[in-house]
Write an enzyme that holds these catalytic residues in place. Structure first.
Site, PDB file in Angstrom:
ATOM      1  N   LYS A   1       3.815  16.540   8.230  1.00  0.00           N
ATOM      2  CA  LYS A   1       5.374  16.061   7.672  1.00  0.00           C
ATOM      3  C   LYS A   1       5.060  15.922   6.106  1.00  0.00           C
ATOM      4  CE  LYS A   1       7.553  12.352   6.764  1.00  0.00           C
ATOM      5  NZ  LYS A   1       8.345  12.960   5.426  1.00  0.00           N
TER       6      LYS A   1
ATOM      7  N   GLY B   1       2.368   2.399   4.388  1.00  0.00           N
ATOM      8  CA  GLY B   1       0.822   2.542   5.025  1.00  0.00           C
ATOM      9  C   GLY B   1       0.590   1.377   5.880  1.00  0.00           C
TER      10      GLY B   1
ATOM     11  N   GLU C   1      -4.455   6.608   2.200  1.00  0.00           N
ATOM     12  CA  GLU C   1      -4.570   6.466   0.875  1.00  0.00           C
ATOM     13  C   GLU C   1      -3.488   5.931   0.311  1.00  0.00           C
ATOM     14  OE1 GLU C   1      -7.283   6.675  -0.755  1.00  0.00           O
ATOM     15  OE2 GLU C   1      -8.698   7.577   0.833  1.00  0.00           O
TER      16      GLU C   1
ATOM     17  N   CYS D   1      -1.909   8.374  -8.036  1.00  0.00           N
ATOM     18  CA  CYS D   1      -2.573   7.178  -7.542  1.00  0.00           C
ATOM     19  C   CYS D   1      -3.728   6.817  -8.547  1.00  0.00           C
ATOM     20  CB  CYS D   1      -2.583   7.115  -6.303  1.00  0.00           C
ATOM     21  SG  CYS D   1      -3.920   8.925  -5.883  1.00  0.00           S
TER      22      CYS D   1
ATOM     23  N   GLU E   1       1.599  -1.664  -9.014  1.00  0.00           N
ATOM     24  CA  GLU E   1       1.855  -0.251  -9.243  1.00  0.00           C
ATOM     25  C   GLU E   1       3.357  -0.045  -9.838  1.00  0.00           C
ATOM     26  OE1 GLU E   1       1.535   2.508  -5.894  1.00  0.00           O
ATOM     27  OE2 GLU E   1       0.025   3.632  -7.058  1.00  0.00           O
TER      28      GLU E   1
HETATM   29  P1  NAD Z   1       6.123   6.797   0.518  1.00  0.00           P
HETATM   30  O1  NAD Z   1       5.270   5.697   1.273  1.00  0.00           O
HETATM   31  O2  NAD Z   1       7.431   6.304   0.248  1.00  0.00           O
HETATM   32  O3  NAD Z   1       6.105   7.790   1.501  1.00  0.00           O
HETATM   33  C1  NAD Z   1       4.911   8.608   1.860  1.00  0.00           C
HETATM   34  C2  NAD Z   1       5.246   9.551   3.113  1.00  0.00           C
HETATM   35  O4  NAD Z   1       5.421   8.641   4.092  1.00  0.00           O
HETATM   36  C3  NAD Z   1       6.467  10.502   2.873  1.00  0.00           C
HETATM   37  O5  NAD Z   1       6.204  11.744   3.595  1.00  0.00           O
HETATM   38  C4  NAD Z   1       7.405   9.515   3.595  1.00  0.00           C
HETATM   39  O6  NAD Z   1       8.486  10.391   4.259  1.00  0.00           O
HETATM   40  C5  NAD Z   1       6.549   8.902   4.909  1.00  0.00           C
HETATM   41  N1  NAD Z   1       7.255   7.824   5.546  1.00  0.00           N
HETATM   42  C6  NAD Z   1       8.023   6.792   4.880  1.00  0.00           C
HETATM   43  N2  NAD Z   1       8.456   5.941   5.920  1.00  0.00           N
HETATM   44  C7  NAD Z   1       7.734   6.292   6.825  1.00  0.00           C
HETATM   45  C8  NAD Z   1       7.753   5.565   8.172  1.00  0.00           C
HETATM   46  N3  NAD Z   1       8.274   4.577   8.623  1.00  0.00           N
HETATM   47  N4  NAD Z   1       7.080   6.257   9.288  1.00  0.00           N
HETATM   48  C9  NAD Z   1       6.261   7.442   8.842  1.00  0.00           C
HETATM   49  N5  NAD Z   1       6.335   7.902   7.660  1.00  0.00           N
HETATM   50  C10 NAD Z   1       6.995   7.473   6.610  1.00  0.00           C
HETATM   51  O7  NAD Z   1       5.345   6.935  -0.854  1.00  0.00           O
HETATM   52  P2  NAD Z   1       5.754   8.107  -1.950  1.00  0.00           P
HETATM   53  O8  NAD Z   1       6.805   7.455  -2.672  1.00  0.00           O
HETATM   54  O9  NAD Z   1       5.990   9.429  -1.245  1.00  0.00           O
HETATM   55  O10 NAD Z   1       4.393   8.347  -2.779  1.00  0.00           O
HETATM   56  C11 NAD Z   1       4.012   7.524  -3.731  1.00  0.00           C
HETATM   57  C12 NAD Z   1       2.900   6.666  -3.239  1.00  0.00           C
HETATM   58  O11 NAD Z   1       1.875   7.299  -2.823  1.00  0.00           O
HETATM   59  C13 NAD Z   1       2.300   5.726  -4.357  1.00  0.00           C
HETATM   60  O12 NAD Z   1       2.206   4.289  -3.980  1.00  0.00           O
HETATM   61  C14 NAD Z   1       1.029   6.366  -4.737  1.00  0.00           C
HETATM   62  O13 NAD Z   1       0.011   5.410  -5.362  1.00  0.00           O
HETATM   63  C15 NAD Z   1       0.455   6.761  -3.378  1.00  0.00           C
HETATM   64  N6  NAD Z   1      -0.463   7.795  -3.557  1.00  0.00           N
HETATM   65  C16 NAD Z   1      -1.732   7.579  -3.202  1.00  0.00           C
HETATM   66  C17 NAD Z   1      -2.724   8.644  -3.282  1.00  0.00           C
HETATM   67  C18 NAD Z   1      -4.118   8.190  -2.865  1.00  0.00           C
HETATM   68  O14 NAD Z   1      -4.865   9.107  -2.356  1.00  0.00           O
HETATM   69  N7  NAD Z   1      -4.600   6.812  -2.838  1.00  0.00           N
HETATM   70  C19 NAD Z   1      -2.351   9.703  -3.693  1.00  0.00           C
HETATM   71  C20 NAD Z   1      -1.061   9.977  -4.096  1.00  0.00           C
HETATM   72  C21 NAD Z   1       0.034   9.252  -3.947  1.00  0.00           C
END
Ligand code: NAD
Length: 476
Positions: A170, A228, A245, A279, A378
């Site tokens: 997804k 997460g 992550e 990130c 962040e």
């Molecule tokens: P997000 O947590 O909003 O969404 C991430 C994914 O989770 C999306 O596909 C979203 O649809 C899904 N999701 C949301 N709610 C969910 C639920 N209840 N159940 C299952 N899935 C769900 O994050 P974002 O805004 O897409 O990305 C930005 C974040 O990602 C930042 O905090 C960034 O630091 C982090 N990030 C981390 C890394 C790493 O490797 N550490 C890399 C890239 C981005």
């Protein structure tokens, strides 16, 4: 319209979502099917049914499929890089580089497929042998964020398939285009129907099914800390193997003895390229007092020279912010920084360009203290701050004073301090005279504290998450 891939068939969703170009909100990149919960369950069922066949297909077949994906990604880097930059907003050079990275990752794991090792040991009991082997985990649920629309999916999907797992994937709602293009390539790579499934849709609907389902054996998630944490709690109830992550608040220490050219380059590259939406982006420059004034002045000059603009225009250095919500967050933090008493030394303004998009000049704060929210939370945008410190020891304490622990950097010519920093920094990645962002694809990636949970991603360390260990005893 682009459809979901379930059991080898392209399937319509229960809704449609438009993919909008953040460089030009009048440009609709495409329309994408949104799956509902029942379709997500269907994808999990077919993945479960197909997994055993795939795990028995043999390492040559799996390696060949991965190599097919690698070759096509690399051959289509210009086209797919353009799509990626159009939907996410990073510059074309960054978009192409990301597609190349995805191709390299598939190629790396095409090789790794042939190198899954085990051990054979004598037992403590005479005439008995012990074998330790690695097996697939089963069905892997993969949930990815918007900021690396093809590289992050690649570094999860490639090892999952390499080691004989089946996949339900997804992508983020904001960037389905690159994910769909990758899925379309994988669908032609020779893998059996059902081994790889694309289910675009809402996290709270599709993602939630992955987390709930007893048939999903492992969950690999990249995204925000809040999401997460929630997923991990739920997944633990089902005893799922989980890898998360998440966020970062990555420090870059600049010592008095640093090469200033290197330090400014690390600061600009690390904090502002990819619009700061990484990130691993540096968001705290922790600078020793004797070099502070020169560093601030050089960073300001470098920021003035950067062009913020349409991602596909060749002169653009910094593309737009990904969407209206993220732009609002970035602007809110600019206000928060001002109210906290930091000095906005450069940028932070909304910009108007030829096309309507989410443009903002990179923001740089000085007179920041470690307690301020802009130095702790962040932001995930082109916003960074400089914190002045007296000594290396103070710099290290400030750098480690964070709920996150992803990446950290130091600019110094002192071997003593560089060595001490690598040992004492409480992060998963430590960088000396290189930016905090920008990593290799053949070595482990991940952090500590609130940044990561579970086994590392990438490189040969990926076996720890994507395989299970079996210990077998044989009496001859
Ligand atoms: P997000 O947590 O909003 O969404 C991430 C994914 O989770 C999306 O596909 C979203 O649809 C899904 N999701 C949301 N709610 C969910 C639920 N209840 N159940 C299952 N899935 C769900 O994050 P974002 O805004 O897409 O990305 C930005 C974040 O990602 C930042 O905090 C960034 O630091 C982090 N990030 C981390 C890394 C790493 O490797 N550490 C890399 C890239 C981005």
């Amino acid at each position: 319209m682009k459809l979901n891939l379930i059991g080898g068939d392209w399937v319509e969703g229960s809704a449609i979502r438009q993919n909008i170009n953040p460089s030009d909100v009048d440009d609709v990149v495409g329309e994408y099917a949104q799956a509902d919960a029942a379709q997500a369950r269907m994808a999990i069922d077919v993945a479960d049914a197909a997994q055993r066949t795939w795990s028995l297909s043999g390492i040559q077949a799996r390696s060949n499929a991965l190599e097919f994906n690698a070759a096509e990604l690399l051959a289509r880097q210009q086209e797919l890089g353009t799509l990626l930059s159009r939907e996410e907003g990073k510059t074309l050079a960054e978009g192409i580089a990301e597609v190349v990275r995805a191709g390299q990752i598939f190629r790396f794991f095409a090789g790794e497929t042939l190198r899954v090792c085990g051990h054979r040991l004598p037992s403590v009991r005479p005439l008995v042998d012990v074998e330790i082997t690695r097996e697939p985990v089963g069905v892997v649920g993969i949930i990815t964020p918007w900021n690396f629309p093809i590289a992050i999916p690649a570094w999860k999907i490639a090892p999952a398939l390499a080691y004989g797992n089946s996949v339900v994937f997804k992508p983020s709602d904001l960037v389905p285009g690159s994910a769909w293009a990758l899925a379309e390539i994988i669908s032609r790579s020779g893998i059996p129907a059902g081994v790889f499934n694309l289910v675009m849709g809402r996290g709270s609907i599709v993602g939630n099914e992955f987390v709930k389902s007893e048939k999903v054996d492992a969950l690999s998630f990249t995204g925000s800390v809040d999401t997460g944490r929630r997923l991990a709690e739920q997944a633990a109830r089902g005893l799922k193997k989980t890898q998360l992550e998440m966020g970062g608040k990555n420090p870059l220490i600049v010592l008095n003895d640093a090469d200033l050219d290197i330090a400014v380059n690390c600061a600009i590259q690390g904090a502002y390229y990819s619009t700061g939406q990484r990130c691993t982006a540096s968001s705290r420059f922790i600078v020793q007092k004797d070099i502070h004034a020169r560093f601030v002045s050089r960073v300001r000059d470098a920021l003035k020279a950067l062009n913020v603009g349409h991602a596909l225009e060749p002169e653009t250095n910094i593309g737009p912010v990904v969407d209206a919500e993220q732009l609002r967050t970035d602007q809110d933090y600019v206000e928060i920084g001002r109210h906290e008493g930091a000095t906005l030394a450069y940028g932070g303004e909304l910009l108007t360009r030829r096309t309507p998009g989410y443009y903002m000049s990179p923001a740089f704060f000085t007179d920041t203290t470690p307690e301020m929210r802009i130095a702790r939370e962040e932001i995930f945008g082109p916003v960074a701050c400089a914190i002045a410190v007296d000594t290396y020891e103070e710099a290290l304490d400030v750098a480690n004073d964070s709920e996150f622990g992803l990446s950290a950097g130091i600019c110094t010519t002192s071997l003593k301090h560089a060595t001490h920093f690598k040992r004492q920094m409480q992060t998963g990645m430590a960088m000396v005279n290189v930016p905090t962002a920008g990593v290799d694809y053949h070595v482990p990636f991940g952090g500590t504290k609130g940044s990561s949970y579970g086994p590392r991603e990438q490189g040969s360390y990926a076996t720890e998450f994507f395989t299970r260990v079996k210990t077998a005893y044989t009496q001859a």
